[in-house]
Scaffold this active site. Structure first.
Site, mmCIF file in Angstrom:
data_model
loop_
_atom_site.group_PDB
_atom_site.id
_atom_site.type_symbol
_atom_site.label_atom_id
_atom_site.label_comp_id
_atom_site.label_asym_id
_atom_site.label_seq_id
_atom_site.Cartn_x
_atom_site.Cartn_y
_atom_site.Cartn_z
ATOM 1 N N GLY A 95 -26.436 7.585 -5.317
ATOM 2 C CA GLY A 95 -25.835 8.718 -4.607
ATOM 3 C C GLY A 95 -25.159 9.661 -5.577
ATOM 4 N N LYS B 23 -32.459 -1.673 -15.348
ATOM 5 C CA LYS B 23 -31.032 -2.027 -15.312
ATOM 6 C C LYS B 23 -30.805 -3.455 -15.830
ATOM 7 C CE LYS B 23 -30.238 1.260 -11.580
ATOM 8 N NZ LYS B 23 -30.307 1.472 -10.127
ATOM 9 N N GLY C 123 -24.718 2.760 -10.521
ATOM 10 C CA GLY C 123 -24.185 4.066 -10.091
ATOM 11 C C GLY C 123 -22.697 4.184 -10.390
HETATM 12 N N1 HSE Z 1 -32.771 5.169 -7.234
HETATM 13 C C1 HSE Z 1 -31.677 4.406 -7.727
HETATM 14 C C2 HSE Z 1 -31.245 3.414 -6.657
HETATM 15 C C3 HSE Z 1 -30.565 5.339 -8.097
HETATM 16 O O1 HSE Z 1 -31.711 3.537 -5.523
HETATM 17 O O2 HSE Z 1 -30.458 2.522 -6.926
HETATM 18 C C4 HSE Z 1 -29.470 4.716 -8.872
HETATM 19 O O3 HSE Z 1 -29.914 4.168 -10.068
#
Ligand code: HSE
Length: 398
Positions: A297, A200, A129
């Site tokens: 977020g 990721k 994020g």
């Molecule tokens: N759904 C993902 C999380 C959002 O909860 O990390 C960010 O990649």
């Protein structure tokens, strides 16, 4: 004036707009000219909003507008987003994205396409994020060979596990809260089954080794089978349960997988709670560094997308090279061959567990025995557990 388009006006897309509006002046200073959102492409209309007139439904308007040089792709998924990204890059526009699915599945191709068209494809927001991780790995750690990456890469599951650990909350209630807060993906399966973290890990491993690591070569296990009894037994042994994405080089082999792990309460990752993510990267020169912050977020993720838009606007018509090549052969070895200590909970009793496994510590909770083993790979563990009949949980220990 640099002109931009936002593709998709969901949580992150509206966040991108908000970040650009709120920090308009400082962004202009950083680019050397203002950044204006000319179009918002979405299937919906937003009547009565200050940006209603910017909303269009036809992507080809963006594609054919030479004024637009930067595109934020925040649609998600690998279908429409893939098509729009390719068309934007071919039309000479740089693309910034938070779309980990697209980067993980088509990253090498899109990076090559950006290069061919003298523009950039940037994806800082796709991992962690709002946490800076892609550019620091790519630039600041460029003098290192990467030996290991271990991280809490999914905010939703970390939030759920934190609620299970500290508030004894059932899984479903904690998941619902995560969705209400906008952390979970639309379909939470990707979060809770480890698929989001798998993408990721694939991105980080690709960056680390310069070869595309496809997500289906990264084995993934989620947190849906973890019970409050597991949490309690882990606590008694001095551990917390975390969903860990792990990449490790061992001799000629490279392992990459996602799985729930017991993490010692003394480990830095154990203190990473709620929606926070943390990524530890070990380079052969710098040793271990850790990146920490809000991994999900609206505004944290949007801030990383806008940072990339700024970078794209600053380097219009100039490709910043990125070492990430496509490859037919996977560089990832099967995770079953990776040796680690294991946590095993079983109703078979301490004596039987000690007979079957190389035990290093043991505890009893509610009449059930839990042990931590010496390091062993999954094939060895499976073989050792064959003699036991009441095994309830087996989980790696970091
Ligand atoms: N759904 C993902 C999380 C959002 O909860 O990390 C960010 O990649």
């Amino acid at each position: 004036m640099a002109k931009a388009a936002i593709l998709g006006f969901g949580t992150v897309g509206s966040g991108v707009y908000e970040v650009i509006e709120k920090n308009f002046d400082s962004i202009a200073q950083r680019i050397g000219e203002p950044l204006e959102v000319k179009y918002i492409v979405d299937i919906r209309d937003f009547p009565g909003t200050p940006f209603a007139e910017k909303v269009i439904h036809d992507f080809s308007v963006v594609e054919n507008d030479p004024e637009v040089t930067v595109v934020a792709e925040v649609i998600g998924g690998a279908t429409i987003a893939y098509d729009y990204t390719k068309r934007a890059l071919k039309a000479g526009k740089s693309v910034a994205t938070s779309n980990k699915e697209l980067v993980a599945t088509h990253g090498a191709e899109l990076i090559a396409l950006a290069k061919e068209n003298h523009v950039n494809y940037m994806f800082e927001a796709s991992v962690g994020g709002g946490i800076p991780i892609i550019r620091p790995m790519q630039r600041c750690m460029a003098a290192n060979d990467i030996e290991e990456i271990s991280g809490i890469l999914n905010g939703t599951t970390n939030y759920i596990l934190t609620k299970m650990i500290h508030e004894n909350l059932p899984f479903e209630t904690a998941l619902q809260q995560a969705q209400e807060k906008g952390y979970a993906e639309k379909d939470p399966t990707a979060d809770v089954e480890g698929i989001d973290a798998q993408r990721k890990v694939a991105i980080l491993a690709s960056l680390a080794f310069g070869k595309h690591v496809y997500p289906d070569t990264v084995s993934a296990q989620g947190i849906t089978k973890i019970t409050l009894a597991d949490v309690e037994a882990a606590d008694a042994l001095g551990y917390v349960i975390k969903l860990i994405g792990h990449v490790k080089r061992e001799g000629e082999k490279t392992f990459a997988y996602v799985a729930p792990h017991l993490v010692s309460k003394n480990h830095m990752l154990a203190g990473v709670e709620d929606v926070f993510n943390a990524i530890m990267v070990k380079g052969n020169m710098v040793d271990e560094v850790m990146f920490y912050g809000k991994g999900a977020g609206k505004l944290p993720t949007a801030s990383a997308v806008v940072a990339d838009m700024i970078e794209c606007a600053k380097h219009a018509e100039r490709n910043i090279p990125l070492h990430w090549e496509d490859t037919k052969e996977t560089i990832i070895a099967p995770a079953q061959q990776f040796a680690s200590p294991w946590f095993v909970r079983s109703e078979d009793g301490e004596e039987a567990l000690r007979k079957a496994l190389p035990v290093q510590s043991v505890c009893q909770t509610d009449g059930v025995t839990a042990v931590i083993t010496q390091p062993m790979n999954e094939e060895q563990l499976t073989k050792a557990l064959r003699g036991l009949s009441h095994v309830m949980t087996r989980m790696r220990v970091l």
